[in-house]
Write an enzyme that holds these catalytic residues in place. Sequence first.
Site, PDB file in Angstrom:
ATOM      1  CE  LYS A 143      -1.728   2.567   3.201  1.00 31.65           C
ATOM      2  NZ  LYS A 143      -1.574   3.851   2.501  1.00 31.65           N
ATOM      3  N   GLY A 161       7.072   4.604   8.060  1.00 35.30           N
ATOM      4  CA  GLY A 161       6.271   5.812   8.263  1.00 35.30           C
ATOM      5  C   GLY A 161       6.533   6.372   9.645  1.00 35.30           C
ATOM      6  N   GLY A 203       3.259   3.647  13.209  1.00 39.26           N
ATOM      7  CA  GLY A 203       3.957   2.368  13.424  1.00 39.26           C
ATOM      8  C   GLY A 203       3.482   1.689  14.705  1.00 39.26           C
ATOM      9  CD  GLU A 212      13.739   0.559   8.565  1.00 38.87           C
ATOM     10  OE1 GLU A 212      14.180   1.542   9.187  1.00 38.87           O
ATOM     11  OE2 GLU A 212      14.354  -0.517   8.446  1.00 38.87           O
ATOM     12  CB  CYS A 242      13.421   8.543   8.404  1.00 41.10           C
ATOM     13  SG  CYS A 242      14.342   7.589   7.190  1.00 41.10           S
ATOM     14  CD  GLU A 262      10.387  12.238  11.718  1.00 36.60           C
ATOM     15  OE1 GLU A 262       9.241  11.831  11.950  1.00 36.60           O
ATOM     16  OE2 GLU A 262      11.227  11.577  11.085  1.00 36.60           O
TER      17      GLU A 262
END
Length: 486
Positions: free
Chosen positions: A179, A231, A236, A253, A287, A386
């Site tokens: 997806k 993501g 996650g 990840e 990331c 982030e």
Amino acid sequence: MTPVLARLRLTPFIDGAFQEAGRAVDTVLDPATGETVASVTAARPEQVVKAIGAARRAFDEGDWPRMPVYERGQVLRAIADGIMARSEDLALLESVNGGKPISGACREVAGAARVFNYYAGAMDKFFGDTIPVSESLLNFTLREPLGVVAQITPWNFPLLAAAWKLAPALAAGCACLLKPSPLTPLSTLMLAEIIADCGVPAGIVNILPGGAEIGQLLAEHEAIDGISFTGSTAVGTAVMRAAAGSIKSVALELGGKNACIVFDDADIEKAAKSAVGAAFGNAGQSCSARSRMLVQKSAVAAFTQALVDELAKLRLGSPLDPATTLGPLISAPHWERVDSSVRAAERGGARLVTGGARPAELKKGNFYLPTVFGDVSPELPIYRDEIFGPVCSITPFATEAQAIRMANASAYGLNGSVWSRDIGRALRVAKAVRTGMIAVNGLPSASSTSLFAPFGGYKRSGLGRELGMNALAFYTEVKTVTVDLT
Ligand code: NAD
């Protein structure tokens, strides 16, 4: 662009066929202009269930998992060739849909082809062990494909993320349900066309455009054996929770808040030049972005000036212009999020050194100036969270021990950098920092990340590793066989 899109099938790819266009549509925008690029039919829940059934049948009864690994490798090589044959179209889609400067988009497409080539030759080098358990027993292990796997990708590296997941899974003999992000499904749909032309059996690769509800369905479904997610840490966590119901294997990840530690004996010019790519590459939407610069006190002024000078050389503008080196943010809501983090940092007492606004000459699109804050306190959200935009903070440190403590004071542990001419010190720091990856005195760009080396994070940056032989460990199960020799 129009002829490329006119030929592209914009519907779910299930059991070897693109489905009919439907009413549930994800509108895909050009982040550089805000204009609509395409309307993609999202998979409906019943189509997801159909795809899971097709993948299950293809895995349980079909040839793919049972094929000699060399033959599967030949198919992966054909996919790599197919990617390169359509590299211009793929780069165009990546650039127009993701806002990536075209030169970087070309490198990412070549990188995706390299990933398929790497795994084409990997599976005959990844095998079990013979274990001397006792004189009367022969004990050995087999590596068998994990089964039907769901794969969920983010918007920041759509084609590369799909390649990082599909190539090792296919090499291992798995059946895949991938997806893409609803913001950037186009290059993944073109990859589906390429895969369909390369002799992958029906049901082995299914591409399911759509949003959170499709991802959630995949994470929960009990006929799926494993899920690989890239993501945010928040999603996650939800994926891991949903996968727990059927005890799926889970690879994650996730996000990062990566530190770049610069000692005063480092090559400051080189460190600043590298920081431009490390913190501002892909407009900071990475990331691995080194968004926390930890700089030894006596080098702060020189490093800050060198960084500002380097940032002034960046060219913002149309991603399709080969001279552009910094593209827009992915969406208008993301622009607002980045800007509100910047405003909050100012209110919190951080000193704005450069940027902090839309470039005056670019009225349309989601462009944001490269932004640097000085004197950033570790208490501020801009230091901890982030931001996922072209924004970095500079915070001074005094000693090696303090730099290590500051780098590790993060919920994340993905990536990092250390700069020092004292190699002993650089390596002490590299060992002490709790991250899955760290660069010493230099940094490869994301698209030139070594395919041989594992990629992934500690702490809330994830679980497991992509790339290298490590990815094959996730996409395989280990079976222990014991033979009584008596
Ligand atoms: P996101 O978490 O919002 O979405 C990622 C994917 O998950 C998308 O396909 C989305 O549709 C899907 N999704 C959303 N809700 C879901 C749910 N409840 N269940 C299942 N799937 C769901 O992330 P994003 O905004 O697309 O990407 C940015 C994030 O990705 C950043 O945090 C970045 O650090 C991270 N990222 C990590 C790596 C890495 O390798 N560590 C690489 C790239 C991006």
